[in-house]
Design a protein around this motif. Structure first.
Motif, mmCIF file in Angstrom:
data_model
loop_
_atom_site.group_PDB
_atom_site.id
_atom_site.type_symbol
_atom_site.label_atom_id
_atom_site.label_comp_id
_atom_site.label_asym_id
_atom_site.label_seq_id
_atom_site.Cartn_x
_atom_site.Cartn_y
_atom_site.Cartn_z
ATOM 1 N N GLY A 71 -6.678 12.138 18.149
ATOM 2 C CA GLY A 71 -7.264 12.797 16.989
ATOM 3 C C GLY A 71 -8.527 12.101 16.517
ATOM 4 O O GLY A 71 -8.990 11.116 17.095
ATOM 5 N N ALA A 72 -9.089 12.619 15.433
ATOM 6 C CA ALA A 72 -10.317 12.064 14.869
ATOM 7 C C ALA A 72 -10.012 10.804 14.071
ATOM 8 O O ALA A 72 -8.981 10.712 13.402
ATOM 9 C CB ALA A 72 -10.982 13.103 13.970
ATOM 10 N N VAL A 73 -10.918 9.831 14.143
ATOM 11 C CA VAL A 73 -10.804 8.636 13.315
ATOM 12 C C VAL A 73 -11.312 8.977 11.918
ATOM 13 O O VAL A 73 -12.458 9.397 11.751
ATOM 14 C CB VAL A 73 -11.602 7.460 13.908
ATOM 15 C CG1 VAL A 73 -11.504 6.239 12.999
ATOM 16 C CG2 VAL A 73 -11.092 7.120 15.304
ATOM 17 N N LEU A 74 -10.456 8.798 10.913
ATOM 18 C CA LEU A 74 -10.796 9.187 9.540
ATOM 19 C C LEU A 74 -11.343 8.024 8.730
ATOM 20 O O LEU A 74 -12.159 8.227 7.826
ATOM 21 C CB LEU A 74 -9.559 9.771 8.841
ATOM 22 C CG LEU A 74 -8.879 10.944 9.562
ATOM 23 C CD1 LEU A 74 -7.602 11.346 8.829
ATOM 24 C CD2 LEU A 74 -9.830 12.128 9.674
ATOM 25 N N SER A 75 -10.869 6.818 8.999
ATOM 26 C CA SER A 75 -11.350 5.638 8.284
ATOM 27 C C SER A 75 -11.049 4.409 9.125
ATOM 28 O O SER A 75 -10.192 4.444 10.017
ATOM 29 C CB SER A 75 -10.699 5.525 6.894
ATOM 30 O OG SER A 75 -9.282 5.514 6.991
ATOM 31 N N LEU A 76 -11.767 3.320 8.816
ATOM 32 C CA LEU A 76 -11.719 2.128 9.660
ATOM 33 C C LEU A 76 -12.064 0.918 8.809
ATOM 34 O O LEU A 76 -12.998 0.954 8.011
ATOM 35 C CB LEU A 76 -12.736 2.302 10.798
ATOM 36 C CG LEU A 76 -12.985 1.172 11.777
ATOM 37 C CD1 LEU A 76 -11.747 0.907 12.623
ATOM 38 C CD2 LEU A 76 -14.166 1.531 12.687
ATOM 39 N N VAL A 77 -11.287 -0.170 8.982
ATOM 40 C CA VAL A 77 -11.566 -1.387 8.223
ATOM 41 C C VAL A 77 -11.060 -2.586 9.018
ATOM 42 O O VAL A 77 -10.109 -2.480 9.786
ATOM 43 C CB VAL A 77 -10.893 -1.337 6.819
ATOM 44 C CG1 VAL A 77 -9.376 -1.417 6.931
ATOM 45 C CG2 VAL A 77 -11.432 -2.417 5.906
ATOM 46 N N VAL A 78 -11.727 -3.737 8.857
ATOM 47 C CA VAL A 78 -11.287 -4.981 9.470
ATOM 48 C C VAL A 78 -10.667 -5.851 8.388
ATOM 49 O O VAL A 78 -11.234 -6.020 7.311
ATOM 50 C CB VAL A 78 -12.468 -5.725 10.124
ATOM 51 C CG1 VAL A 78 -12.033 -7.114 10.602
ATOM 52 C CG2 VAL A 78 -13.025 -4.926 11.293
ATOM 53 N N ALA A 79 -9.467 -6.388 8.681
ATOM 54 C CA ALA A 79 -8.790 -7.312 7.769
ATOM 55 C C ALA A 79 -8.335 -8.516 8.579
ATOM 56 O O ALA A 79 -7.380 -8.415 9.358
ATOM 57 C CB ALA A 79 -7.604 -6.630 7.092
ATOM 58 N N SER A 123 2.659 10.634 8.640
ATOM 59 C CA SER A 123 3.202 11.753 7.875
ATOM 60 C C SER A 123 2.441 13.023 8.218
ATOM 61 O O SER A 123 1.413 12.979 8.903
ATOM 62 C CB SER A 123 3.125 11.483 6.367
ATOM 63 O OG SER A 123 1.844 11.790 5.852
ATOM 64 N N ALA A 124 2.947 14.143 7.743
ATOM 65 C CA ALA A 124 2.292 15.428 7.969
ATOM 66 C C ALA A 124 1.168 15.662 6.964
ATOM 67 O O ALA A 124 0.447 16.655 7.071
ATOM 68 C CB ALA A 124 3.310 16.558 7.876
ATOM 69 N N ARG A 125 1.009 14.778 5.991
ATOM 70 C CA ARG A 125 -0.061 14.900 5.010
ATOM 71 C C ARG A 125 -1.177 13.909 5.332
ATOM 72 O O ARG A 125 -1.110 13.149 6.286
ATOM 73 C CB ARG A 125 0.483 14.650 3.594
ATOM 74 C CG ARG A 125 1.639 15.547 3.210
ATOM 75 C CD ARG A 125 1.339 17.040 3.380
ATOM 76 N NE ARG A 125 0.304 17.507 2.490
ATOM 77 C CZ ARG A 125 0.541 18.106 1.324
ATOM 78 N NH1 ARG A 125 1.778 18.303 0.906
ATOM 79 N NH2 ARG A 125 -0.463 18.517 0.580
ATOM 80 N N LEU A 126 -2.214 13.901 4.512
ATOM 81 C CA LEU A 126 -3.367 13.042 4.742
ATOM 82 C C LEU A 126 -3.048 11.607 4.321
ATOM 83 O O LEU A 126 -2.624 11.367 3.191
ATOM 84 C CB LEU A 126 -4.559 13.567 3.943
ATOM 85 C CG LEU A 126 -5.896 12.873 4.164
ATOM 86 C CD1 LEU A 126 -6.398 13.116 5.581
ATOM 87 C CD2 LEU A 126 -6.923 13.357 3.148
ATOM 88 N N GLU A 127 -3.232 10.670 5.237
ATOM 89 C CA GLU A 127 -3.046 9.243 4.957
ATOM 90 C C GLU A 127 -4.270 8.513 5.506
ATOM 91 O O GLU A 127 -4.546 8.577 6.707
ATOM 92 C CB GLU A 127 -1.789 8.702 5.647
ATOM 93 C CG GLU A 127 -0.561 9.573 5.527
ATOM 94 C CD GLU A 127 0.206 9.343 4.237
ATOM 95 O OE1 GLU A 127 -0.308 8.615 3.366
ATOM 96 O OE2 GLU A 127 1.310 9.881 4.104
ATOM 97 N N LEU A 128 -5.010 7.835 4.664
ATOM 98 C CA LEU A 128 -6.236 7.190 5.128
ATOM 99 C C LEU A 128 -6.664 6.051 4.231
ATOM 100 O O LEU A 128 -6.005 5.753 3.240
ATOM 101 C CB LEU A 128 -7.370 8.201 5.275
ATOM 102 C CG LEU A 128 -8.031 8.771 4.035
ATOM 103 C CD1 LEU A 128 -9.357 9.428 4.409
ATOM 104 C CD2 LEU A 128 -7.147 9.781 3.339
ATOM 105 N N MET A 129 -7.777 5.435 4.591
ATOM 106 C CA MET A 129 -8.384 4.310 3.876
ATOM 107 C C MET A 129 -7.425 3.140 3.674
ATOM 108 O O MET A 129 -7.199 2.682 2.551
ATOM 109 C CB MET A 129 -8.949 4.753 2.522
ATOM 110 C CG MET A 129 -10.101 5.713 2.644
ATOM 111 S SD MET A 129 -10.909 5.999 1.054
ATOM 112 C CE MET A 129 -11.934 7.396 1.468
ATOM 113 N N PRO A 130 -6.826 2.615 4.756
ATOM 114 C CA PRO A 130 -5.965 1.435 4.591
ATOM 115 C C PRO A 130 -6.762 0.242 4.094
ATOM 116 O O PRO A 130 -7.866 -0.025 4.561
ATOM 117 C CB PRO A 130 -5.435 1.198 6.010
ATOM 118 C CG PRO A 130 -6.465 1.819 6.906
ATOM 119 C CD PRO A 130 -6.993 3.004 6.160
ATOM 120 N N ARG A 131 -6.186 -0.479 3.124
ATOM 121 C CA ARG A 131 -6.760 -1.720 2.620
ATOM 122 C C ARG A 131 -5.634 -2.745 2.599
ATOM 123 O O ARG A 131 -4.592 -2.512 1.992
ATOM 124 C CB ARG A 131 -7.363 -1.528 1.222
ATOM 125 C CG ARG A 131 -8.490 -0.505 1.179
ATOM 126 C CD ARG A 131 -9.705 -0.954 1.965
ATOM 127 N NE ARG A 131 -10.825 -0.023 1.904
ATOM 128 C CZ ARG A 131 -11.104 0.894 2.824
ATOM 129 N NH1 ARG A 131 -10.312 1.020 3.896
ATOM 130 N NH2 ARG A 131 -12.150 1.684 2.711
#
Length: 206
Positions: A71-79, A123-131
């Motif tokens: 699928g498409a990458v919706l968000s991305l972060v380095v931790a 999940s079947a809903r939108l989950e994004l922007m992990p911090r």
């Protein structure tokens, strides 16, 4: 910065005075970017079906595809030493991938590495922007039909922290380095959320 349909211009600024340090054209339609501690730039390379995560370094001066993402990458972060990203297809998922350990003098190494990405949220809903701070994860979700900020504790339990003021539009999240606060922008205003107490207040804006 958008240049053409299949080209983006990436600009590096110094944080203290916003001096432009570098700019680089990327021959891909990247929409999400993240910079790791070795100054390697990570970004998505959409292919019309799914996507690939790619990287670029000043030493190699080329785009290097690393691994495929469903699928498409919706968000991305380095931790720290981890790359966290969200993707969407039939389901929305938040993934965790360990970064390849490349010595600073070998930062130009561009060969693909084996993906061991682990799904942390699905999940079947939108989950994004992990911090993330340590194993404590906060993210944006609309699992209840409205845009909300959720927390997944290190023990795996999840809890609702705050609901974004309506209407939810262009949202950005930023977590403090030591973890107790999350700042987010929405509707032209800036808010701060104290994570442990789930108390939220408006800092700037209308």
């Amino acid at each position: 910065r958008y240049e053409q349909q299949q080209q983006r211009q990436v600009l590096w600024y110094r944080l203290d005075d916003l001096t432009l340090l570098r700019q680089q054209a990327l021959p891909v339609a990247a929409s999400v970017l993240a910079l790791d501690h070795q100054q390697r730039l990570w970004f998505d390379c959409p292919d019309g079906i799914g996507s690939r995560l790619c990287r670029w370094t000043a030493e190699s001066a080329r785009v290097s595809p690393q691994f495929d993402v469903p699928g498409a990458v919706l968000s991305l972060v380095v931790a720290g030493e981890q790359l966290w990203f969200s993707s969407g297809q039939q389901r929305s998922q938040i993934w965790r991938q360990s970064l390849p350990l490349v010595a600073a003098e070998d930062a130009s190494v561009s060969a693909p590495f084996e993906s061991t990405a682990k799904v942390e949220v699905s999940s079947a809903r939108l989950e994004l922007m992990p911090r993330v701070v340590g194993q404590d994860l906060t993210f944006l979700s609309n699992r209840h039909g409205r845009h909300q900020i959720w927390r997944r504790h290190a023990n795996g339990n999840t809890a609702l922290l705050a609901e974004l003021p309506a209407p939810a539009g262009f949202v950005r999240l930023s977590r403090s380095a030591d973890g107790p606060y999350l700042a987010f922008s929405q509707g032209g205003a800036l808010y701060v959320l104290q994570i442990d107490s789930a108390i939220c207040w408006q800092l700037l804006g209308p």
